[in-house]
Design a protein around this motif. Sequence first.
Motif, mmCIF file in Angstrom:
data_model
loop_
_atom_site.group_PDB
_atom_site.id
_atom_site.type_symbol
_atom_site.label_atom_id
_atom_site.label_comp_id
_atom_site.label_asym_id
_atom_site.label_seq_id
_atom_site.Cartn_x
_atom_site.Cartn_y
_atom_site.Cartn_z
ATOM 1 N N UNK A 128 38.161 54.006 38.888
ATOM 2 C CA UNK A 128 37.477 52.759 38.731
ATOM 3 C C UNK A 128 38.625 51.654 38.731
ATOM 4 N N UNK A 129 39.935 51.530 38.385
ATOM 5 C CA UNK A 129 40.481 51.200 38.810
ATOM 6 C C UNK A 129 41.749 49.986 40.059
ATOM 7 N N UNK A 130 41.286 50.542 41.417
ATOM 8 C CA UNK A 130 41.123 50.088 42.698
ATOM 9 C C UNK A 130 39.722 48.771 42.881
ATOM 10 N N UNK A 131 38.611 49.457 42.270
ATOM 11 C CA UNK A 131 37.249 48.432 41.671
ATOM 12 C C UNK A 131 37.746 47.143 40.681
ATOM 13 N N UNK A 132 38.601 47.669 40.098
ATOM 14 C CA UNK A 132 38.728 46.553 38.813
ATOM 15 C C UNK A 132 39.940 45.319 39.358
ATOM 16 N N UNK A 133 40.962 46.491 40.356
ATOM 17 C CA UNK A 133 42.039 45.507 40.631
ATOM 18 C C UNK A 133 40.825 44.401 42.697
ATOM 19 N N UNK A 134 40.221 45.377 42.411
ATOM 20 C CA UNK A 134 39.314 43.926 43.776
ATOM 21 C C UNK A 134 38.530 42.462 42.709
ATOM 22 N N UNK A 135 38.313 43.344 41.777
ATOM 23 C CA UNK A 135 37.045 42.901 40.602
ATOM 24 C C UNK A 135 38.382 41.418 40.738
ATOM 25 N N UNK A 136 39.506 41.555 39.991
ATOM 26 C CA UNK A 136 39.727 40.482 39.622
ATOM 27 C C UNK A 136 40.519 39.821 40.475
ATOM 28 N N UNK A 137 41.084 39.990 41.608
ATOM 29 C CA UNK A 137 41.307 38.958 43.091
ATOM 30 C C UNK A 137 40.108 38.469 43.382
ATOM 31 N N UNK A 138 39.215 38.336 43.634
ATOM 32 C CA UNK A 138 37.967 38.375 43.660
ATOM 33 C C UNK A 138 37.190 37.019 42.634
ATOM 34 N N UNK A 139 37.176 37.413 41.665
ATOM 35 C CA UNK A 139 36.874 36.381 40.295
ATOM 36 C C UNK A 139 38.081 35.175 40.397
ATOM 37 N N UNK A 140 39.291 35.172 40.878
ATOM 38 C CA UNK A 140 40.306 34.502 40.093
ATOM 39 C C UNK A 140 39.669 33.800 41.025
ATOM 40 N N UNK A 141 39.251 34.014 42.503
ATOM 41 C CA UNK A 141 39.814 33.419 44.442
ATOM 42 C C UNK A 141 37.563 32.190 43.273
ATOM 43 N N UNK A 142 37.097 33.032 42.967
ATOM 44 C CA UNK A 142 35.996 32.728 42.770
ATOM 45 C C UNK A 142 35.655 31.331 41.772
ATOM 46 N N UNK A 143 37.349 31.387 40.372
ATOM 47 C CA UNK A 143 37.174 30.730 39.073
ATOM 48 C C UNK A 143 38.113 29.316 40.372
ATOM 49 N N UNK A 144 39.065 29.732 40.428
ATOM 50 C CA UNK A 144 40.175 28.369 41.595
ATOM 51 C C UNK A 144 38.968 27.628 42.572
ATOM 52 N N UNK A 145 37.928 28.635 43.229
ATOM 53 C CA UNK A 145 37.662 27.935 44.296
ATOM 54 C C UNK A 145 36.708 26.758 43.246
ATOM 55 N N UNK A 146 35.328 27.388 41.981
ATOM 56 C CA UNK A 146 34.823 26.388 41.886
ATOM 57 C C UNK A 146 35.399 24.841 40.563
ATOM 58 N N UNK A 147 37.264 25.661 40.511
ATOM 59 C CA UNK A 147 37.676 23.847 39.803
ATOM 60 C C UNK A 147 38.036 23.203 41.126
ATOM 61 N N UNK A 148 38.171 23.688 41.948
ATOM 62 C CA UNK A 148 38.517 23.203 43.098
ATOM 63 C C UNK A 148 37.384 22.297 43.671
ATOM 64 N N UNK A 149 35.995 22.269 43.857
ATOM 65 C CA UNK A 149 35.234 22.426 44.230
ATOM 66 C C UNK A 149 34.585 21.416 43.036
#
Length: 585
Positions: A128-149
């Motif tokens: 589960x750790x690798x999927x958790x790490x992928x979720x952290x990367x993508x969620x961080x990118x989405x939150x950053x994109x929403x703040x910018x958008x």
Amino acid sequence: MRFLVWLFRRQLGGQAKALGWGTLHMATVALIPVAMGLTVQAVVDGSGRGLAAAGALLLAMTVLMAAADTMLHRTAVTNWITAAARVQQLLARRTALLGSVLTRRVAAGEVVKVSTGDVEKIGWFVESFSRFAAAVVVATAVCTGLVVYQPRLGLLVLAGVAAVVLTVFPLLPAAERRADAVRAKGGRATELASDTVAGLRVLRGIGGEELFLARYRRASQEMRTASVHSARMWALIDAVQVLVPGLLLTAVVWQGARMALDGRITPGELVTVYGAATFLLFPLRLFQEAASAFVFSRPSARRAVRVLGLRRPAAGDGAPDPAGTAVPPDGELHDPASGLTAAHAALTCVVCGNPDAAERLAARLGGHPADPEGLPSVRLGGIPLDELPLAAARTAVLVQDKDPVLLSGTLAELLDVPCSGAVPPDRALAAAQCDDVLAALAPGGPDRDGDPMRARITERGRSLSGGQRQRLALARSLLTDPQVLVLDEPTSAVDSHTEARIAEGLRALRSGRTTVVFTSSPLLLDRADQVVFVPDGRVAAAGRHRDLLRTDPAYRAVVTREPDPPGGPGAARPGPAAEYAEETA
């Protein structure tokens, strides 16, 4: 934690693959709201070309998402199985290295729990750790994109994600403690179940089934109560993960609808923001799964490390021999702690009078001391056993305890043990007087062909009598043909006639080899080259059996099951009594 980190380091390639496929999969899922927003906006604008382009984008993203999800699942499960198998291999090697020391340090139920359920929990966290790490990367990118958008809605979503994390993580320590309590009580219940099944025949004989059943019932109910207690905490965590994201989505829809009515965002942008907020529920679920896996894996890893961290108290760890080329020494076997010396190529019988003391001394002679503090190592041919590589020590000295274990399988598999080849199976079986055992096993072959070697033996040999199990174990030990064979009460469960024949067969088959037998049976003692009397942990007398009967009252009292003479262990007995004891023996 160091053990879990070590597991990760052992499969960095697999973790990197899972991280890559997981990031690609979740990034594709995260982009679906963008495509949906383009689709809605194309409909609002009445653009057929824009609608077709959005549809084509959705189709391509769907194919890519399916492929990435498939590869992620395959890689993650491979990581899970690899980690679990690696831990099982480590446990198996440590178990083989520890031998009987393991069950003296850790309960049998605990070992079973570690090698089954705990390795699965550890593998789950690694997976589960690798999927958790992928979720952290993508969620961080989405939150950053929403703040910018859309800064206002983006900050609202970011605050909601932080609220979910901050409300869930404080609950995890309590959940870990409750999960650990469930495992401890589960291990106790498993141990009771194993003991009950192993001793079922004895329990029925003494009418103790209900007593052990009541004990297991209490342990089972305690485990059930602890499980319910733990489930309530996880239900609370799940409820928080439903409530807080639900409030987040409500706030996003309310704020977004007001902004759309005011004309500050388009309908397509509102759909994009809402879809992105909905997508974030997916990585939040993965966060919760990773936290659960971590909570469950830490106690499991702690128990696994406890077993893997056990060390043998002595014997064979001092001289590494990875190639297994060390030649074991030969010569007399001497124990400096007790003063016992077993002559080279002779049959030596040891009389202790105390079964527990005999068991400890037999373990010491094999290089497996139960309490090694301050005790010098046993020497074989003048060389301490604890300076030998483990493989060489085990090749040189074999100890058969008073309760040997017969593994399930065919008789041929039971006798398929490392050996010198000098003693064929038929000679070993004959010396151990196993003719009746072979006759009893012959009809049990798979083809009813009368071949006892193909007959199956049930777990621990429960289908055989105690004497039959003891003789099969003796035959297995004789087959290995070690330089030194130590037997602890090898004939305690057989009748006197069979015992006399075993004594003759043992002496003939082990001619030229060093053999030490712990016994108080006159039938074996009378055929020994030397008898050593060790009443209180130190050698008190040594000689031939008949000579010791005449000259040592304490020895005579142990062998003939008589009380000590009135004057104490050293008091002399009259001549006729000694002659009578000798004739009786």
